[in-house]
Design a protein around this motif. Structure first.
Motif, mmCIF file in Angstrom:
data_model
loop_
_atom_site.group_PDB
_atom_site.id
_atom_site.type_symbol
_atom_site.label_atom_id
_atom_site.label_comp_id
_atom_site.label_asym_id
_atom_site.label_seq_id
_atom_site.Cartn_x
_atom_site.Cartn_y
_atom_site.Cartn_z
ATOM 1 N N ASN A 224 -8.958 9.674 -5.009
ATOM 2 C CA ASN A 224 -10.192 9.847 -5.782
ATOM 3 C C ASN A 224 -10.860 11.200 -5.543
ATOM 4 O O ASN A 224 -11.963 11.443 -6.014
ATOM 5 N N ALA B 110 -0.434 -0.575 -2.513
ATOM 6 C CA ALA B 110 -1.850 -0.852 -2.745
ATOM 7 C C ALA B 110 -2.610 -0.741 -1.427
ATOM 8 O O ALA B 110 -2.127 -1.162 -0.385
ATOM 9 N N GLY B 111 -3.799 -0.155 -1.479
ATOM 10 C CA GLY B 111 -4.629 -0.044 -0.288
ATOM 11 C C GLY B 111 -4.244 1.083 0.645
ATOM 12 O O GLY B 111 -4.729 1.142 1.780
ATOM 13 N N ASN C 60 -5.968 3.442 -3.637
ATOM 14 C CA ASN C 60 -5.460 2.807 -4.862
ATOM 15 C C ASN C 60 -5.463 1.288 -4.740
ATOM 16 O O ASN C 60 -5.200 0.734 -3.688
ATOM 17 N N LYS C 61 -5.744 0.619 -5.843
ATOM 18 C CA LYS C 61 -5.855 -0.844 -5.841
ATOM 19 C C LYS C 61 -4.515 -1.540 -6.093
ATOM 20 O O LYS C 61 -4.407 -2.737 -5.846
ATOM 21 N N SER C 62 -3.523 -0.822 -6.580
ATOM 22 C CA SER C 62 -2.218 -1.420 -6.858
ATOM 23 C C SER C 62 -1.120 -0.424 -6.522
ATOM 24 O O SER C 62 -1.370 0.779 -6.401
ATOM 25 N N PRO D 213 -9.289 2.505 1.852
ATOM 26 C CA PRO D 213 -8.206 2.239 0.894
ATOM 27 C C PRO D 213 -8.503 2.900 -0.450
ATOM 28 O O PRO D 213 -9.610 2.779 -0.980
#
Length: 322
Positions: free
Chosen positions: A58, A85-86, A30-32, A28
């Motif tokens: 990333n 997200a994820g 992105n967190k949001s 995963p």
């Protein structure tokens, strides 16, 4: 020795490729939730940098490698996309090459006039273009509509017009027998009056029954909103100005205090519930209604009963004004 090096290299390469695939499909990023926009002329490197700067990926290198390996380096679709997200690298690739753009939503409330609806649409900076479509009150269905980066103001209006046509075509076929309404256009006209008279869902069929009963008995509808429509040049909002008795004497084809039957056209754009209320009114003997001071109305069968209800409402109104 060479065989050992080759075997080691093969194993290392296999493990590396397995880890790469795990990263692509499982890791995963992105967190949001994020929204990304792809513009005309964007190359893969530009998109990669944008995704990286927005915290969606990333590694621009790994993103470009995967896009190239899957033959998608030139398959980017213009528009706005929602990255949940994820999302994994493969998820992101699938989203920005799918063409399934991120939808926003706008809500048009029931009972607004065309002029008021145009004001709302013009307040949306992310809707493209100017309004050039010509429509009249009663042609647009108020509800919530999805739109995206490619949708124009005209597109929304045409979608609302199609929705109203489809709705009235379907509902007209299911109408009650014996109604004094001879066409789909007349149904929308009466529904627009019902819509303006009450905002309480449970009352719509009762209000509709009053007007249906009046039409059946050749009585004037005597609806204040039809007067307001004329006084405001079809805008539909008095902006705080009171309605006076002398206003009811204005001679127009919309003033139902002066004409019998329905006004010349719809006075607003009614919603689904008001249309259904007109086509399936409550079975009552009511001919009158007046505000009850709580946001609703009191209904009456006779003029004497109605006058008593009006007197009660006047006392309530006088108390509220002090």
């Amino acid at each position: 020795m060479r065989k050992k090096i080759f075997a080691f290299g093969t194993i290392f390469g296999g493990i590396s490729f397995f880890l790469f695939l795990a990263y692509v499909f499982l890791f995963p990023l992105n967190k949001s939730q994020k929204i990304v926009e792809l513009s005309p002329g964007d190359r893969l490197s530009i998109v990669a940098d944008r995704l990286y700067n927005d915290g969606i990926i990333n590694s621009t290198f790994l993103f470009k490698v995967w896009m190239t390996l899957t033959w998608n380096q030139t398959n980017l679709k213009i528009g706005e996309y929602s990255i949940p997200a994820g999302a994994s690298l493969n998820d992101i690739k699938n989203i920005i090459t799918s063409g399934r753009m991120y939808n926003k939503f706008l809500t048009i409330p029931e009972g607004l006039t065309v002029k008021q609806i145009f004001e709302i649409l013009n307040s949306y900076d992310d809707l493209d273009g100017k309004i050039t479509v010509s429509v009249t009150d009663g042609e647009l269905l108020p509800q919530t509509y999805a739109y995206n980066k490619t949708v124009s103001k005209d597109d929304v209006i045409l979608k609302m017009k199609r929705a109203m046509t489809e709705l009235i075509d379907a509902e007209w076929q299911k109408r009650d027998d014996g109604l004094p309404i001879k066409s789909k256009e007349e149904a929308i006209i009466l529904a627009s009056i019902v819509e303006k008279e009450t905002g309480i869902p449970e009352e719509r069929a009762l209000v509709a029954s009053v007007f249906i009963n009046r039409l059946l008995h050749n009585m004037r509808l005597q609806s204040d909103p039809t007067v307001v429509y004329t006084l405001t040049s079809k805008y539909g909002n008095m902006m705080g100005r009171k309605l006076y008795k002398k206003d009811l004497e204005v001679e127009t084809p919309y003033n139902t205090y002066r004409i019998k039957g329905l006004p010349a056209g719809a006075i607003a754009n009614p919603g689904i519930d008001s249309i259904r209320a007109v086509l399936h009114p409550a079975k009552t003997e009511y001919f009158y209604f007046v505000a009850d001071g709580t946001g609703g109305h009191k209904f009456a069968k006779t003029l004497d009963e109605h006058e008593k209800n009006r007197a009660e409402w006047k006392k309530i109104r006088d108390k509220l004004s002090h």
